[in-house]
Design an enzyme around this catalytic site. Structure first.
Site, PDB file in Angstrom:
ATOM      1  N   ASP A   1      -8.333   0.186   1.568  1.00 49.38           N
ATOM      2  CA  ASP A   1      -8.305  -0.062   2.490  1.00 49.38           C
ATOM      3  C   ASP A   1      -8.865   0.251   4.722  1.00 49.38           C
ATOM      4  OD1 ASP A   1      -5.637  -0.313   4.024  1.00 49.38           O
ATOM      5  OD2 ASP A   1      -4.849   0.754   3.794  1.00 49.38           O
TER       6      ASP A   1
ATOM      7  N   THR B   1      -9.380  -5.910   3.651  1.00 49.19           N
ATOM      8  CA  THR B   1      -8.856  -4.550   1.972  1.00 49.19           C
ATOM      9  C   THR B   1      -9.857  -5.140   1.393  1.00 49.19           C
ATOM     10  OG1 THR B   1      -6.433  -4.332   2.731  1.00 49.19           O
ATOM     11  CG2 THR B   1      -7.295  -4.246   1.333  1.00 49.19           C
TER      12      THR B   1
ATOM     13  N   TYR C   1       2.069   2.208  15.495  1.00 45.78           N
ATOM     14  CA  TYR C   1       2.302   2.234  14.277  1.00 45.78           C
ATOM     15  C   TYR C   1       4.013   2.965  14.037  1.00 45.78           C
ATOM     16  CZ  TYR C   1       1.590   7.096  12.996  1.00 45.78           C
ATOM     17  OH  TYR C   1       2.544   9.100  13.530  1.00 45.78           O
TER      18      TYR C   1
ATOM     19  N   HIS D   1      -3.716  13.929   0.679  1.00 42.49           N
ATOM     20  CA  HIS D   1      -3.769  13.083   2.225  1.00 42.49           C
ATOM     21  C   HIS D   1      -3.149  13.036   2.982  1.00 42.49           C
ATOM     22  CE1 HIS D   1      -4.737   9.597   3.879  1.00 42.49           C
ATOM     23  NE2 HIS D   1      -3.752   9.025   4.101  1.00 42.49           N
TER      24      HIS D   1
ATOM     25  N   GLU E   1     -10.180  12.579   7.340  1.00 41.31           N
ATOM     26  CA  GLU E   1      -9.849  13.598   6.678  1.00 41.31           C
ATOM     27  C   GLU E   1     -11.729  14.391   6.793  1.00 41.31           C
ATOM     28  OE1 GLU E   1      -7.844  11.308   3.708  1.00 41.31           O
ATOM     29  OE2 GLU E   1      -7.078  13.455   2.505  1.00 41.31           O
TER      30      GLU E   1
ATOM     31  N   GLU F   1      -8.846   4.105  -2.755  1.00 42.74           N
ATOM     32  CA  GLU F   1      -7.555   4.033  -3.467  1.00 42.74           C
ATOM     33  C   GLU F   1      -8.054   3.169  -4.717  1.00 42.74           C
ATOM     34  OE1 GLU F   1      -4.574   2.477  -1.225  1.00 42.74           O
ATOM     35  OE2 GLU F   1      -5.022   3.001   0.731  1.00 42.74           O
TER      36      GLU F   1
ATOM     37  N   GLN G   1      -4.004   1.695  14.701  1.00 48.27           N
ATOM     38  CA  GLN G   1      -2.940   2.228  14.101  1.00 48.27           C
ATOM     39  C   GLN G   1      -2.528   3.198  14.903  1.00 48.27           C
ATOM     40  OE1 GLN G   1      -4.494   4.713  10.494  1.00 48.27           O
ATOM     41  NE2 GLN G   1      -2.314   4.296   9.947  1.00 48.27           N
TER      42      GLN G   1
ATOM     43  N   LYS H   1      -4.371  -2.232   9.753  1.00 47.55           N
ATOM     44  CA  LYS H   1      -4.759  -2.471   8.531  1.00 47.55           C
ATOM     45  C   LYS H   1      -5.160  -3.630   8.153  1.00 47.55           C
ATOM     46  CE  LYS H   1      -3.984   1.827   7.026  1.00 47.55           C
ATOM     47  NZ  LYS H   1      -4.680   2.679   5.936  1.00 47.55           N
TER      48      LYS H   1
ATOM     49  N   ARG I   1      -8.614   3.626  13.198  1.00 49.28           N
ATOM     50  CA  ARG I   1      -7.550   5.275  13.527  1.00 49.28           C
ATOM     51  C   ARG I   1      -7.011   5.090  14.636  1.00 49.28           C
ATOM     52  NH1 ARG I   1      -5.841   6.146   8.717  1.00 49.28           N
ATOM     53  NH2 ARG I   1      -7.303   6.193   6.969  1.00 49.28           N
TER      54      ARG I   1
ATOM     55  N   ARG J   1       0.124  16.077  13.553  1.00 41.52           N
ATOM     56  CA  ARG J   1       1.833  16.248  14.087  1.00 41.52           C
ATOM     57  C   ARG J   1       0.904  17.992  13.807  1.00 41.52           C
ATOM     58  NH1 ARG J   1       3.672  12.647  11.273  1.00 41.52           N
ATOM     59  NH2 ARG J   1       3.293  14.280   8.929  1.00 41.52           N
TER      60      ARG J   1
ATOM     61  N   THR K   1      -4.568   6.251  -0.581  1.00 36.98           N
ATOM     62  CA  THR K   1      -5.797   7.320  -0.611  1.00 36.98           C
ATOM     63  C   THR K   1      -5.673   8.215  -1.546  1.00 36.98           C
ATOM     64  OG1 THR K   1      -6.138   6.799   2.078  1.00 36.98           O
ATOM     65  CG2 THR K   1      -7.186   8.687   1.153  1.00 36.98           C
TER      66      THR K   1
ATOM     67  N   GLU L   1     -10.405   4.183   3.402  1.00 29.68           N
ATOM     68  CA  GLU L   1      -9.636   4.556   2.500  1.00 29.68           C
ATOM     69  C   GLU L   1      -9.952   4.717   1.044  1.00 29.68           C
ATOM     70  OE1 GLU L   1      -5.507   4.060   3.874  1.00 29.68           O
ATOM     71  OE2 GLU L   1      -5.803   5.941   5.366  1.00 29.68           O
TER      72      GLU L   1
ATOM     73  N   ASP M   1       0.844  -1.166  -0.099  1.00 26.23           N
ATOM     74  CA  ASP M   1       0.516   0.330   0.033  1.00 26.23           C
ATOM     75  C   ASP M   1       0.886   0.969  -0.269  1.00 26.23           C
ATOM     76  OD1 ASP M   1      -2.538   0.980   0.040  1.00 26.23           O
ATOM     77  OD2 ASP M   1      -2.751   1.648   2.045  1.00 26.23           O
TER      78      ASP M   1
END
Lengths: 403, 403
Positions: free
Chosen positions: A225, A249, A236, A124, A352, A193, A232, A245, A229, A133, A338, A191, A117
């Site tokens: 996908d 899928t 991660y 994105h 988002e 994709e 993750q 994830k 969250r 962040r 994404t 997501e 992926d």
């Protein structure tokens, strides 16, 4: 009169001809089908009935033999299929081999080898950076404009459109929690994709050049996908997404050959940073694709991400994936990452779209931050075809069920 | 006199019986073999010659049918094999089916489905943290003691011991570089690991409990997770290792069944943090394994990592891997993560052994920070068996060649 009538303007007309694998209530045998309007042609049976040499590739339970046959065979088979569905003389032979789409069961069309992926939409990546962040001066990591960031996902949990998705459980820990807690994900996301399907393998130690993309990649599909969250976020760092994830899928049941998307090829966005030679596509044919994606939750459209905005192309992703000598196998699948456009209504994830839950979506049955049990997510897409026509991609749909 | 004489003290005696896949110069057909001393028994031919019902599992070109047969069949087949190689009456029948190890070609013994790599040695994680984040107060990330961190690797580039490893090329960027440069990795490393091989699959949506580990995992092998540290350092934030690892992963040609390692089971190190119930093994049977690993470069031993020091067990890794509902497939492979003991001479990577190049190793042919072209890395291991005997694991060896 052609053997099969597809209504004018149908995005699954004879210039599309995506491949899938189906069975029927009369026979559970899986076989390769080609979609025409709202019907499926039993392609293997057609090849046998017409004495075609391509029966050995089409009268099979998966697309893998066709995928492995390589670019020349792909073009030859497509030319043959085009003739079969357009030459009136075949009508009597082929009519019994056409099944209404509503009456067949669609299966995962190929055996997935490795699944990778990517993370190729600048919009994105910027949105995710801003959300996760918020205090950083630059939302993109320093490597983002130099290489298409990717990671391996779980091939064994790739499922076909229509498969229910069980809400995953796992560990999560909010910054305010003293210790992690265990339970069903409370931030289950999507997501949107595009998935690329490798046909022709490559040997270990031999990178695949940008220009050889179309010799190795057979076609594309839509891909969801699914992402937890909360799982993750806790897991991660430092080795990347894993259980957030790997539970599922989803891919569309139809693989659209690249040959059907010639009119949809577009140049990718202007590059803002110089690229190393193995990724520099300035002198290559355009390898972006103008695919107009639409995401609906419970039937209501919530976003329309434009694939043409992707910073990194599928050709660059393949060149990067193999530049260290990693081999390709028939059935390798890689997701674009994404797809998010520049506008708020073009974002490809709920992360988002709701800005991590701050701005809920209004649906007829209430507000949504992340997915609720019972929600059905459906992604569809089309691309420009010849003479103003549309080439439809198969939809990818899945319902969330409680664990 | 038993049908086959294995020297007293040989670590591949009749209480070991690891499985592999081999071919000979007379026949390129791949078949399942069982190692006895420095010979290989053609297990499928033996089953056929003796009229065994297990011929359907053993007279095959890969271990996958045996792996898929499940725990009861694994024990039954092992019992049958033990009888074949110890009952004198079989000598005449089986002697022609025994091939000198030096005369056969060993192949990848099973088809790898998904490959996952963990990060389960506290010593390794602390060393890596100290090297990469020297200013951090705590070398472990906050999640490390709460879950076995893992990520998916590339199944398609898992190769059998003896396969040359082509030095990968890729992007790297030192902090002092203005932009990334491209070229062959200059920090090519090893990681000494133990690989666990899944036999019995599990359905999507159904976690595998700690107590069910031995129903799903058939056996283990040695694994070298070759790593290009310079490529990895530049690419891995935010989505984890990708091209720094995906060029090759070597596994030993022999899969040691868990049934051969009963005497080697040990309790893992004392847990310093409370565990969530799905990972809490306080009341479970010991799921650590006392495997004594040895790493040699060009024949000189450079480290002896003890597997018994691993903080997370393979049972916990399997429970974690599936707790989100991810399915297992026959042939799934997961690596333990680099095995590093507490002492400097027990570290499982050159990153740690040379402290990222600061303290080169002295080899007969010169100093080593990272691997040079032509270097041959060999990992071997043994475990305690019954009555003071040793159970040998197959070695995993590979030579670095220029790209």
């Amino acid at each position: 009169m052609p053997p099969f009538e597809v209504p004018e303007g149908d995005p699954f007309g004879p210039n599309n001809l995506p491949y899938g694998v189906f069975s029927t209530s009369e026979s559970s045998d899986r076989r390769v089908g080609v979609r025409l309007g709202d019907h499926v042609l039993d392609a293997g049976a057609a090849a046998l009935a017409l004495g075609s040499p391509y029966a050995s590739l089409l009268a099979r339970p998966t697309l893998n033999p066709l995928l492995a046959a390589g670019r020349t065979a792909w073009s030859d088979v497509r030319r043959a299929l085009t003739a079969w569905v357009t030459v009136p003389a075949h009508r009597e032979t082929l009519a019994p081999l056409l099944h209404p789409l509503a009456e067949v069961t669609l299966h995962l069309p190929f055996e997935v080898a490795d699944y990778v992926d990517f993370y190729a939409s600048e919009n994105h990546a910027r949105n995710a950076g801003r959300i996760f962040r918020p205090d950083a001066a630059e939302p993109l990591t320093p490597n983002w404009k130099h290489l298409p960031i990717g990671y391996h996902g779980r091939a064994g949990t790739v499922v076909v459109s229509g498969t229910d998705v069980v809400r995953p459980s796992g560990q999560r820990k909010a910054p305010s929690d003293a210790a992690p807690v265990f339970g069903p994900s409370v931030r289950l996301d999507i997501e949107a994709e595009v998935g690329f399907v490798v046909g022709t393998p490559s040997p270990q130690g031999s990178p695949v050049a940008l220009a050889d993309f179309r010799d190795h990649v057979f076609g594309l599909c839509l891909l969801n996908d699914w992402s937890a969250r909360d799982i993750q976020a806790w897991e991660y760092v430092p080795l990347g997404p894993f259980l957030g994830k790997s539970f599922a899928t989803s891919v569309s049941a139809w693989i659209t050959p690249l040959d059907a998307l010639e009119e949809a090829r577009v140049a990718p966005p202007r590059r803002t940073h110089p690229l190393l030679p193995y990724l520099d596509d300035a002198m290559e044919e355009p390898a972006g694709y103008d695919l107009r994606i639409s995401i609906a939750i419970n039937g209501q459209t919530v976003s329309e991400p434009p694939f043409s905005t992707m910073y990194w192309t599928a050709a660059q992703q393949l060149a990067h994936l193999t530049v260290n000598g990693a081999s390709l196998r028939t059935g390798d699948l890689y997701g674009s990452g994404t797809v998010s456009g520049a506008e708020p209504g073009q974002r490809g994830s709920l992360l988002e779209l709701t800005w991590n839950g701050r701005d809920p979506l209004e649906l007829p049955d209430g507000k949504r931050t992340y997915l609720e049990d019972g929600d059905v997510v459906t992604m569809s897409a089309w691309a420009p075809g010849p003479d103003g026509s549309r080439v439809g991609l198969g939809e990818v749909s899945g319902r969330v069920v409680a664990g």
